[in-house]
Design a protein around this motif. Structure first.
Motif, PDB file in Angstrom:
ATOM      1  N   TRP A  88       0.841  -1.205   0.000  1.00 32.97           N
ATOM      2  CA  TRP A  88       0.000   0.000   0.000  1.00 32.97           C
ATOM      3  C   TRP A  88       0.867   1.243   0.000  1.00 32.97           C
ATOM      4  O   TRP A  88       1.987   1.250   0.538  1.00 32.97           O
ATOM      5  CB  TRP A  88      -0.886   0.025   1.256  1.00 32.97           C
ATOM      6  CG  TRP A  88      -1.821  -1.147   1.382  1.00 32.97           C
ATOM      7  CD1 TRP A  88      -2.381  -1.877   0.379  1.00 32.97           C
ATOM      8  CD2 TRP A  88      -2.289  -1.732   2.608  1.00 32.97           C
ATOM      9  NE1 TRP A  88      -3.185  -2.871   0.894  1.00 32.97           N
ATOM     10  CE2 TRP A  88      -3.151  -2.802   2.259  1.00 32.97           C
ATOM     11  CE3 TRP A  88      -2.082  -1.465   3.965  1.00 32.97           C
ATOM     12  CZ2 TRP A  88      -3.793  -3.599   3.211  1.00 32.97           C
ATOM     13  CZ3 TRP A  88      -2.724  -2.243   4.913  1.00 32.97           C
ATOM     14  CH2 TRP A  88      -3.574  -3.304   4.533  1.00 32.97           C
ATOM     15  N   ASP A  92      -3.717   5.038  -2.114  1.00 34.71           N
ATOM     16  CA  ASP A  92      -4.465   3.811  -1.810  1.00 34.71           C
ATOM     17  C   ASP A  92      -5.338   4.009  -0.577  1.00 34.71           C
ATOM     18  O   ASP A  92      -4.974   4.767   0.335  1.00 34.71           O
ATOM     19  CB  ASP A  92      -3.510   2.636  -1.530  1.00 34.71           C
ATOM     20  CG  ASP A  92      -2.683   2.261  -2.740  1.00 34.71           C
ATOM     21  OD1 ASP A  92      -3.097   2.623  -3.871  1.00 34.71           O
ATOM     22  OD2 ASP A  92      -1.628   1.622  -2.566  1.00 34.71           O
ATOM     23  N   LYS A 141      -7.436  -0.941  -1.641  1.00 37.23           N
ATOM     24  CA  LYS A 141      -6.370  -1.920  -1.862  1.00 37.23           C
ATOM     25  C   LYS A 141      -6.308  -2.963  -0.735  1.00 37.23           C
ATOM     26  O   LYS A 141      -5.529  -3.918  -0.833  1.00 37.23           O
ATOM     27  CB  LYS A 141      -5.008  -1.212  -1.966  1.00 37.23           C
ATOM     28  CG  LYS A 141      -4.886  -0.324  -3.200  1.00 37.23           C
ATOM     29  CD  LYS A 141      -4.796  -1.164  -4.468  1.00 37.23           C
ATOM     30  CE  LYS A 141      -5.293  -0.484  -5.723  1.00 37.23           C
ATOM     31  NZ  LYS A 141      -5.027   0.887  -5.964  1.00 37.23           N
TER      32      LYS A 141
END
Ligand SMILES: Cc1ncc(COP(=O)(O)O)c(C=O)c1O
Length: 379
Positions: A88, A92, A141
């Motif tokens: 990440w 995100d 995500k």
């Protein structure tokens, strides 16, 4: 009242009929064994990782049904490490519940991503899978599910959502060591399961500690390298890492405590069953116990519309209580820039306003539990 959390985190139980928590009873009971183990570690100079920690990793995985486990220096660290492994970064979003301890989302922020708070279920305080699914956007995500207060979240549905959308799923099991969902240990559904051994946890060290469990050996190996400066050999750093090592004393004490965990957990469950059967107060809401999960009752948290008055009443009856958590994460100043207004996540906000946690620890006597029940019912 209860424990005093000072700058250096002392654990001082006040003199009450029923303190919110008293760690000294457990530590007195295992004192000889604990001091023998700590002395052996001291004499062997096994201060960082080493045999005690390795023994603990193996025993923890074997005892709790994990394929493997990695011991770390806190319960915040595995959340940070898992966020690094998930990949990440800025732009995100990671879905997480707002009604939890702040550490749940620190890792998300450390890697430059943003938490996307999604409301919880009324009954269990855990993420609501339907709301999670509805909140997914191209920016999403990952998901962090928390098994709050020891009560498993609906992790099968959350794992299915993660799989469907290709999201990295972390289970924050800091409060749920030994809990299971449909017979399967929590921490084994997601890409990573994270644990805390902070002294007040169901399995607590004599300082800071945590663990990461991963079903995928590649995730475990990457986490192991991140734990020690991104290396698997001295002075060779293939990936960005840090210092997330567990110290030897924690491994030594946790090895002493782990064999007691099942008995301690069973006693928590008995205390909870007594509360559930005995508390009969108008307008009180008891924590729900869905058939899919087996809670380990890190907390026993009830709700009442006049929560503050109930707390005062309990204090007068010498019953320690705590507010866990009085301000949900989306209303914390550090996340003000995310723009969640008052009323944006109403279930979490109502929980924060109405919740009060009662004493629950293995050493409580039946007489103390009955005193808590009588005191609540007399409100
Ligand atoms: C839900 C939750 N997540 C993460 C943590 C972080 O654990 P630690 O305090 O060991 O860093 C805690 C414990 O305080 C917790 O309760």
């Amino acid at each position: 009242m209860g424990l005093v959390f000072g700058a250096f985190m002392s654990f001082v139980a006040s003199v009450m009929k029923v303190p919110f928590l008293d760690l000294s009873l457990q530590h007195k009971a295992i004192r000889d064994e604990a001091l023998a183990a700590l002395t052996a570690t001291y004499d062997a100079n096994r201060f960082c990782l080493g045999k005690d920690v390795e023994d603990f990793e193996k025993a923890f995985a074997r005892t709790l049904g994990f394929p493997r486990a990695l011991a770390l220096n806190s319960g915040t660290s595995p959340l940070h490490i898992a966020a690094m492994i998930a990949g990440w970064g800025p732009g995100d979003e990671v879905i997480a519940p707002p009604f939890t301890f702040i550490s749940t989302v620190w890792g998300v922020s450390y890697v430059g991503a943003s938490p996307r708070f999604v409301d919880v279920e009324e009954g269990t305080f855990n993420l609501d899978p339907a709301k999670v699914e509805a909140a997914i956007t191209p920016k999403t995500k990952g998901i962090i599910a928390v098994h709050l207060f020891g009560q498993p979240a609906r992790i099968d549905e959350l794992a299915a959502i993660a799989k469907k959308h290709g999201l990295f799923l972390i289970e924050d099991c800091a409060q749920a060591v030994g809990a299971s969902f449909k017979g399967q240990p929590v921490g084994t559904f997601g890409d990573a399961g994270t644990f805390s051994f902070y002294p007040t946890k169901n399995l607590g060290g004599c300082g800071e500690g945590g663990a990461l469990v991963a079903k995928d050996e590649a995730v475990h190996t990457q986490a192991r390298h991140i734990r020690v400066h991104g290396s698997d050999r001295r002075y060779s750093h293939d990936i960005i890492g840090g210092n997330f090592r567990m110290d030897g004393f924690q491994g030594a004490l946790l090895n002493v405590k782990l064999p007691h965990l099942a008995t301690w957990t069973a006693r928590r469950q008995t205390v909870a069953a007594r509360y559930l059967a005995g508390i009969r107060l108008a307008d009180v809401r008891l924590p729900e116990q869905p058939a899919y999960g087996k809670s380990v009752f890190h907390q026993f948290t009830i709700r009442h519309p006049r929560r503050d008055a109930l707390r005062e009443h309990l204090a007068k009856h010498e019953v320690g209580t705590d507010l866990i958590y009085p301000v949900p994460l989306h209303r914390q100043k550090c996340y003000a820039s995310l723009g969640y207004g008052e009323g944006s996540l109403p279930v979490a906000e109502k929980a924060a306003a109405n919740c009060v946690s009662l004493p629950i620890f293995p050493e409580l006597t039946d007489a103390q539990v009955d005193h808590v029940i009588a005191s609540v019912n007399a409100f």
